[in-house]
Design a protein around this motif. Structure first.
Motif, PDB file in Angstrom:
ATOM      1  N   ARG A 113       0.948  -1.299  -0.104  1.00 54.96           N
ATOM      2  CA  ARG A 113      -0.038  -0.230   0.140  1.00 54.96           C
ATOM      3  C   ARG A 113       0.916   1.291  -0.141  1.00 54.96           C
ATOM      4  NH1 ARG A 113       0.736   1.757   4.943  1.00 54.96           N
ATOM      5  NH2 ARG A 113       0.860   0.202   6.703  1.00 54.96           N
ATOM      6  N   LEU A 114       0.217   2.323  -0.144  1.00 54.11           N
ATOM      7  CA  LEU A 114       1.054   3.446  -0.050  1.00 54.11           C
ATOM      8  C   LEU A 114       1.238   3.766   1.578  1.00 54.11           C
ATOM      9  CD1 LEU A 114      -1.165   6.145  -2.024  1.00 54.11           C
ATOM     10  CD2 LEU A 114       1.018   5.024  -2.696  1.00 54.11           C
ATOM     11  N   PRO A 115       2.635   4.560   1.740  1.00 52.24           N
ATOM     12  CA  PRO A 115       2.670   4.767   3.222  1.00 52.24           C
ATOM     13  C   PRO A 115       1.842   5.734   3.976  1.00 52.24           C
ATOM     14  CG  PRO A 115       4.184   5.834   1.783  1.00 52.24           C
ATOM     15  CD  PRO A 115       3.374   5.031   0.937  1.00 52.24           C
ATOM     16  N   THR A 116       1.549   5.355   5.155  1.00 48.27           N
ATOM     17  CA  THR A 116       0.902   6.317   5.982  1.00 48.27           C
ATOM     18  C   THR A 116       1.836   7.560   6.127  1.00 48.27           C
ATOM     19  OG1 THR A 116       1.761   5.689   8.345  1.00 48.27           O
ATOM     20  CG2 THR A 116      -0.360   4.658   7.148  1.00 48.27           C
ATOM     21  N   GLU A 117       1.318   8.669   6.168  1.00 48.06           N
ATOM     22  CA  GLU A 117       2.120  10.086   6.584  1.00 48.06           C
ATOM     23  C   GLU A 117       3.050   9.901   7.781  1.00 48.06           C
ATOM     24  OE1 GLU A 117       1.890  14.881   6.862  1.00 48.06           O
ATOM     25  OE2 GLU A 117       0.142  13.486   7.681  1.00 48.06           O
ATOM     26  N   ALA A 118       2.685   9.208   8.836  1.00 46.96           N
ATOM     27  CA  ALA A 118       3.482   8.972   9.758  1.00 46.96           C
ATOM     28  C   ALA A 118       4.745   7.926   9.327  1.00 46.96           C
ATOM     29  CB  ALA A 118       2.942   8.172  11.001  1.00 46.96           C
ATOM     30  N   GLU A 119       4.473   6.900   8.591  1.00 49.39           N
ATOM     31  CA  GLU A 119       5.431   5.803   8.026  1.00 49.39           C
ATOM     32  C   GLU A 119       6.450   6.730   7.408  1.00 49.39           C
ATOM     33  OE1 GLU A 119       2.873   1.720   8.232  1.00 49.39           O
ATOM     34  OE2 GLU A 119       2.730   3.186   6.589  1.00 49.39           O
ATOM     35  N   TRP A 120       5.820   7.469   6.407  1.00 53.32           N
ATOM     36  CA  TRP A 120       6.737   8.178   5.424  1.00 53.32           C
ATOM     37  C   TRP A 120       7.799   9.079   6.180  1.00 53.32           C
ATOM     38  CZ3 TRP A 120       8.631  12.629   3.945  1.00 53.32           C
ATOM     39  CH2 TRP A 120       9.376  12.682   2.805  1.00 53.32           C
ATOM     40  N   SER A 172      13.773  13.359  -0.133  1.00 45.86           N
ATOM     41  CA  SER A 172      13.673  14.646  -0.339  1.00 45.86           C
ATOM     42  C   SER A 172      13.758  14.937  -1.761  1.00 45.86           C
ATOM     43  CB  SER A 172      14.676  15.597   0.395  1.00 45.86           C
ATOM     44  OG  SER A 172      14.480  15.383   1.863  1.00 45.86           O
ATOM     45  N   GLY A 173      13.037  15.746  -2.372  1.00 45.19           N
ATOM     46  CA  GLY A 173      13.168  16.211  -3.819  1.00 45.19           C
ATOM     47  C   GLY A 173      12.581  15.125  -4.796  1.00 45.19           C
ATOM     48  N   ASN A 174      13.133  15.479  -5.915  1.00 45.89           N
ATOM     49  CA  ASN A 174      12.831  14.742  -7.358  1.00 45.89           C
ATOM     50  C   ASN A 174      11.174  14.595  -7.503  1.00 45.89           C
ATOM     51  OD1 ASN A 174      14.056  13.525  -9.553  1.00 45.89           O
ATOM     52  ND2 ASN A 174      14.233  11.613  -8.459  1.00 45.89           N
ATOM     53  N   ALA A 175      10.522  14.048  -6.927  1.00 44.76           N
ATOM     54  CA  ALA A 175       9.066  13.838  -7.085  1.00 44.76           C
ATOM     55  C   ALA A 175       8.284  13.902  -5.765  1.00 44.76           C
ATOM     56  CB  ALA A 175       8.652  12.770  -7.943  1.00 44.76           C
ATOM     57  N   TRP A 176       7.186  14.475  -5.643  1.00 55.12           N
ATOM     58  CA  TRP A 176       6.190  14.405  -4.495  1.00 55.12           C
ATOM     59  C   TRP A 176       5.759  13.054  -4.280  1.00 55.12           C
ATOM     60  CZ3 TRP A 176       5.697  18.217  -0.925  1.00 55.12           C
ATOM     61  CH2 TRP A 176       5.898  19.630  -1.223  1.00 55.12           C
ATOM     62  N   GLU A 177       5.476  12.505  -3.173  1.00 54.88           N
ATOM     63  CA  GLU A 177       5.333  11.317  -2.885  1.00 54.88           C
ATOM     64  C   GLU A 177       3.867  11.214  -2.236  1.00 54.88           C
ATOM     65  OE1 GLU A 177       8.505   9.038  -1.127  1.00 54.88           O
ATOM     66  OE2 GLU A 177       9.816   9.644  -2.543  1.00 54.88           O
ATOM     67  N   TRP A 178       2.746  10.493  -3.025  1.00 53.00           N
ATOM     68  CA  TRP A 178       1.580  10.280  -2.117  1.00 53.00           C
ATOM     69  C   TRP A 178       1.644   9.507  -1.090  1.00 53.00           C
ATOM     70  CZ3 TRP A 178      -2.393  12.810  -3.998  1.00 53.00           C
ATOM     71  CH2 TRP A 178      -2.616  13.342  -5.448  1.00 53.00           C
ATOM     72  N   CYS A 179       0.806   9.849  -0.054  1.00 51.89           N
ATOM     73  CA  CYS A 179       0.687   9.134   1.375  1.00 51.89           C
ATOM     74  C   CYS A 179      -0.835   8.600   1.098  1.00 51.89           C
ATOM     75  CB  CYS A 179       1.114   9.903   2.497  1.00 51.89           C
ATOM     76  SG  CYS A 179       2.807  10.231   2.595  1.00 51.89           S
ATOM     77  N   LEU A 180      -0.905   7.667   2.301  1.00 53.38           N
ATOM     78  CA  LEU A 180      -2.419   6.976   2.401  1.00 53.38           C
ATOM     79  C   LEU A 180      -3.249   8.029   2.746  1.00 53.38           C
ATOM     80  CD1 LEU A 180      -3.525   4.359   1.976  1.00 53.38           C
ATOM     81  CD2 LEU A 180      -3.357   4.000   4.304  1.00 53.38           C
ATOM     82  N   ASP A 181      -2.898   8.709   3.727  1.00 55.43           N
ATOM     83  CA  ASP A 181      -3.951   9.619   4.733  1.00 55.43           C
ATOM     84  C   ASP A 181      -4.415  10.860   3.902  1.00 55.43           C
ATOM     85  OD1 ASP A 181      -1.520   8.605   5.640  1.00 55.43           O
ATOM     86  OD2 ASP A 181      -1.963   9.836   7.577  1.00 55.43           O
ATOM     87  N   TRP A 182      -5.825  11.369   4.280  1.00 53.36           N
ATOM     88  CA  TRP A 182      -6.262  12.439   3.948  1.00 53.36           C
ATOM     89  C   TRP A 182      -5.480  13.627   4.796  1.00 53.36           C
ATOM     90  CZ3 TRP A 182      -9.911  12.734   0.376  1.00 53.36           C
ATOM     91  CH2 TRP A 182     -10.836  11.827  -0.004  1.00 53.36           C
ATOM     92  N   PHE A 183      -5.452  14.809   4.230  1.00 52.28           N
ATOM     93  CA  PHE A 183      -4.889  15.665   4.628  1.00 52.28           C
ATOM     94  C   PHE A 183      -5.530  16.353   5.818  1.00 52.28           C
ATOM     95  CE2 PHE A 183      -3.605  20.224   5.523  1.00 52.28           C
ATOM     96  CZ  PHE A 183      -1.926  20.184   5.544  1.00 52.28           C
ATOM     97  N   GLY A 184      -5.075  16.573   7.107  1.00 53.78           N
ATOM     98  CA  GLY A 184      -5.738  17.164   8.241  1.00 53.78           C
ATOM     99  C   GLY A 184      -4.839  17.734   9.161  1.00 53.78           C
ATOM    100  N   PRO A 185      -5.301  18.217  10.358  1.00 58.81           N
ATOM    101  CA  PRO A 185      -4.512  18.717  11.261  1.00 58.81           C
ATOM    102  C   PRO A 185      -3.940  17.441  12.219  1.00 58.81           C
ATOM    103  CG  PRO A 185      -6.766  19.035  11.740  1.00 58.81           C
ATOM    104  CD  PRO A 185      -6.692  18.797  10.160  1.00 58.81           C
TER     105      PRO A 185
END
Length: 244
Positions: A113-120, A172-185
């Protein structure tokens, strides 16, 4: 010319071996507790993540093309510099990245799967080997990242910059990487285990910065939101494998 020949040979190898289980090169990440975000400058949270494996490189054009050919679906529109097989795949929507992960899971009888934001962020920081760099692997962005100052506003072959403490490239850099999470606080809970973000939102998290951005966007703490169906010449991804 030499780079193009190597890329074509690599794609031919993948195509000949498509009947066998295939997965990107992965690194095992021992879980732990860390402070996610930038304390004192923005909201942060203390989180705990379990063990997992994450791909050493961003998923490349060659790797994604193998998936597209096997599934009989078109490639996304090429970026202005065209498709280069050992560059990160870009112009990928969130949903296409998820579909690639699902295909990889089927091929390997495992869960990708995609990484969670925390895993990333934990992996970008170097996990338990972290030296608390501003960028993934260094506090000097030129050592570890393709960004606006050194990229000419285009991506580069993966793995050409210095790796971070875990042996991961281009976080860091090259391409943005999608994470699993919805964006939020971030959560205000004192310690949260394996966070996956809010239940819904307007966009998904992207991390790591990109070749068209200035260096502050490439810091391990920087986060942005992107619509799930957005196509960008600088949106790519890497994958996580769930481990027991």
């Amino acid at each position: 010319m030499y780079e193009k020949l190597i890329s074509l040979l690599f794609l031919a190898y993948l195509s000949l071996n498509h009947a066998f289980a295939y997965k990107p090169k992965m690194v095992y990440v021992e879980g732990g507790i860390f402070v996610m975000g930038n304390p004192g400058k923005e909201i942060s949270q203390t989180v705990e993540v379990n063990n997992y494996a994450i791909s050493v490189f961003e998923i490349t054009v060659a790797e994604y093309q193998l998936f597209a050919e096997e599934k009989g679906q078109p490639m996304p529109p090429p970026p202005p510099w065209g498709w280069k097989m050992n560059h990160p795949i870009v112009n990928i929507t969130y949903h296409e990245a998820v579909a690639y992960c699902d295909w990889l899971s089927e091929k390997n009888n495992s869960t990708f799967r995609l990484p969670t934001e925390a895993e990333w962020e934990y992996a970008a920081r170097g996990g338990k080997r972290s030296r608390n760099y501003k960028f993934s692997g260094s506090s000097n962005p030129s050592r570890v990242a393709w960004f606006r100052i050194n990229s000419g506003n285009k991506t580069y072959a993966v793995g050409k910059k210095k790796a971070n403490e875990l042996g991961l490239y281009d976080m860091s850099g090259n391409a943005w990487e999608w994470c699993l999470d919805w964006f939020g606080p971030y959560s205000m809970i004192q310690l949260i285990e394996n966070p996956v973000g809010p239940a819904e939102g307007l966009g998904r998290v992207v991390r790591g910065g990109a070749a068209d951005r200035l260096s502050p966007y490439c810091r391990v703490t920087r986060r942005l939101a992107s619509y799930a169906d957005c196509r960008s010449s600088f949106n790519g991804f890497r994958v996580v494998e769930v481990v027991n």
